[in-house]
Motif scaffolding. Structure first.
Motif, PDB file in Angstrom:
ATOM      1  N   THR A  22       0.836  -1.211   0.000  1.00 52.66           N
ATOM      2  CA  THR A  22       0.000   0.000   0.000  1.00 52.66           C
ATOM      3  C   THR A  22       0.869   1.259   0.000  1.00 52.66           C
ATOM      4  OG1 THR A  22      -1.737  -1.205   1.194  1.00 52.66           O
ATOM      5  CG2 THR A  22      -1.855   1.189   1.267  1.00 52.66           C
ATOM      6  N   ALA A  23       1.910   1.281   0.832  1.00 51.47           N
ATOM      7  CA  ALA A  23       2.774   2.468   0.911  1.00 51.47           C
ATOM      8  C   ALA A  23       3.435   2.740  -0.448  1.00 51.47           C
ATOM      9  CB  ALA A  23       3.822   2.275   2.003  1.00 51.47           C
ATOM     10  N   ASP A  24       3.924   1.686  -1.129  1.00 51.42           N
ATOM     11  CA  ASP A  24       4.542   1.870  -2.459  1.00 51.42           C
ATOM     12  C   ASP A  24       3.515   2.399  -3.453  1.00 51.42           C
ATOM     13  OD1 ASP A  24       6.855   0.917  -1.468  1.00 51.42           O
ATOM     14  OD2 ASP A  24       6.764  -1.060  -2.444  1.00 51.42           O
ATOM     15  N   ALA A  25       2.295   1.876  -3.389  1.00 49.32           N
ATOM     16  CA  ALA A  25       1.259   2.294  -4.339  1.00 49.32           C
ATOM     17  C   ALA A  25       0.978   3.790  -4.177  1.00 49.32           C
ATOM     18  CB  ALA A  25      -0.006   1.476  -4.132  1.00 49.32           C
ATOM     19  N   PHE A  26       0.929   4.284  -2.938  1.00 51.16           N
ATOM     20  CA  PHE A  26       0.696   5.725  -2.730  1.00 51.16           C
ATOM     21  C   PHE A  26       1.805   6.557  -3.355  1.00 51.16           C
ATOM     22  CE2 PHE A  26      -2.513   4.790   0.537  1.00 51.16           C
ATOM     23  CZ  PHE A  26      -3.429   5.781   0.257  1.00 51.16           C
ATOM     24  N   ARG A  27       3.046   6.050  -3.289  1.00 50.80           N
ATOM     25  CA  ARG A  27       4.166   6.820  -3.836  1.00 50.80           C
ATOM     26  C   ARG A  27       4.032   7.021  -5.343  1.00 50.80           C
ATOM     27  NH1 ARG A  27       7.039   4.964   0.795  1.00 50.80           N
ATOM     28  NH2 ARG A  27       7.298   2.836   0.066  1.00 50.80           N
ATOM     29  N   GLY A  28       3.302   6.125  -6.031  1.00 52.05           N
ATOM     30  CA  GLY A  28       3.175   6.213  -7.484  1.00 52.05           C
ATOM     31  C   GLY A  28       2.065   7.131  -7.965  1.00 52.05           C
TER      32      GLY A  28
END
Ligand SMILES: C[C@@](CO)(OP(=O)(O)O)[C@H](O)COP(=O)(O)OP(=O)(O)OC[C@H]1O[C@@H](n2ccc(N)nc2=O)[C@H](O)[C@@H]1O
Ligand SMILES: Nc1ncnc2c1ncn2[C@@H]1O[C@H](COP(=O)(O)OP(=O)(O)O)[C@@H](O)[C@H]1O
Length: 266
Positions: free
Chosen positions: A174-180
Motif C-alpha cells: 500500500t505504501a509503495d502504491a501511494f508513492r506512485g
C-alpha cells in the motif's frame, strides 16, 4: 471464542491530496464481502499467537492481532490468551485482511471480557492500528473520507449482482502504491458518482491507484480486461491492489486462469 473477519472491496477511490503527516486524504466506498479469515482466542497461561492457511509475511510478533491485544491491555486487565488465526483473505490484495483481523480482535476482546466499549470507542482504538481498520468494527457499506477512517452512510446493495474476485500472483504494498500516485481533486465527488446505476460505473467510477499500479504490474490490467471480456458490468482493482473484482448481472463463464490466480465467487 471464534470470529470470522471479512474482507472488503473499494468501489471508486480518489486520492485528493498529500497531508503534512505523510498520509493522503482520500474518498472511497468500502463494501464488505463474504470472504473470511477465522480468528480464535482462548484463555491461557502465556500469550501465544499462531497462524495457519496463507503464510503471513513478516514476523508473527508484528501481527496486527497482537498489536490490538497489547493496545487494549494497556487500558484493561486482560488475561493471557492463546490466539489462532486461519488466513484465507489474500495478503497485499487491497482487501483489508490484516485490518479486519485487528478490528475483529478488538470486537472479540470487547465481547469476551465484557469491556463495554461502544462502536465509537472500538473505532477509536482501531484507527490507531491502520487507516481502514475502523471500517471493520461495523463492516457495513460506507462512504469513507479523511485518511479512510471517517465514515458517512451510503445506500448501496449489490446483492442482486454476481461478484467475482480474482487475486493474481502479485503482492502490492500500500505504501509503495501511494508513492506512485499524483493526488488530484475529481470533477465530481465519489459520493455523487456512487448514486449512478451500476451499468454507468464503468464510464465514471475510477480507482486512482490503477494507472500507476497497472504500469508496474501489467498482468493486473490484463486481468481487468479479461473480466470485461467475460461480460462484467463494472471491473476495478480493489484499494491499492492487487485483487480485481467484477460485478456481473449473472454468474459468469470465466476464462480458465492459471492456478497461480485465486478466484472467489463472493
Ligand atoms: C488506501 C487503502 C484503501 O482501501 O488501501 P488498501 O490497504 O485497501 O489497499 C487503505 O485505506 C489503506 O489502509 P491501511 O492498509 O490500514 O493503511 P495503513 O496501514 O494505515 O497505511 C499504510 C501506508 O499507506 C499510506 N497511506 C495509507 C492511508 C492513507 N490515507 N494515506 C497514505 O498515505 C502510508 O504510507 C502508510 O504508511
Ligand atoms: N493478520 C494479518 N493478516 C495479514 N497481514 C498482516 C496481518 N498482520 C500484519 N500483517 C501485515 O500487513 C501487510 C498486508 O496487510 P493487508 O491488510 O492484508 O494488506 P492489503 O490491505 O493491502 O491487502 C503484510 O505485510 C503483513 O505482514
Amino acid at each position: 471464542m471464534i470470529l470470522f473477519p471479512n474482507a472488503k472491496i473499494n468501489i471508486g477511490l480518489h486520492i485528493l491530496n498529500r497531508r503534512c503527516d505523510g498520509y493522503h486524504d482520500l474518498e472511497t466506498v468500502f463494501y464488505p464481502i463474504p470472504l473470511h479469515d477465522a480468528l480464535e482466542a482462548v484463555e491461557a497461561t502465556t500469550l501465544n499467537f499462531e497462524s495457519s492457511g496463507i503464510v503471513i509475511p513478516g514476523i508473527a510478533g508484528d501481527n496486527l492481532c497482537l498489536k490490538a491485544y497489547k493496545m487494549i491491555k494497556k487500558d484493561f486487565d486482560l488475561p493471557a490468551l492463546s490466539i489462532h488465526l486461519h488466513k484465507k483473505i489474500p495478503i497485499g490484495a487491497g482487501l483489508g485482511g490484516g485490518s479486519s483481523d485487528a478490528a475483529y480482535f478488538i470486537r472479540l476482546l470487547n465481547e469476551k471480557f465484557r469491556l463495554k466499549l461502544d462502536t465509537a470507542a472500538m473505532q477509536d482504538y482501531a484507527r490507531k492500528l491502520g487507516a481502514d481498520c475502523a471500517f471493520f468494527i461495523e463492516s457495513k457499506p460506507v462512504f469513507a473520507y479523511g485518511k479512510g477512517e471517517e465514515f458517512k452512510d451510503v445506500s448501496l446493495d449489490l446483492s442482486a449482482y454476481s461478484l467475482v474476485l480474482i487475486m493474481p500472483p502479485v503482492f502490492v504494498s500500500t505504501a509503495d502504491a501511494f508513492r506512485g500516485v499524483k493526488p488530484r481533486i475529481p470533477e465530481t465527488p465519489l459520493q455523487e458518482l456512487i448514486k449512478l446505476p451500476v451499468e454507468q460505473w464503468k464510464e465514471h467510477i475510477r480507482n486512482d491507484f490503477e494507472e500507476s499500479v497497472f504500469r508496474t504490474y501489467p498482468i493486473i490490467q490484463g486481468l481487468k480486461n479479461s473480466l470485461y471480456d467475460a461480460g462484467a458490468l463494472y471491473v476495478s482493482m480493489s484499494g491499492s491492489g492487487a485483487a480485481v473484482y467484477g460485478v456481473f448481472a449473472d454468474k459468469p463463464e470465466l476464462p480458465l486462469f492459471d492456478e497461480s490466480y485465486h478466484v472467489f465467487y463472493v
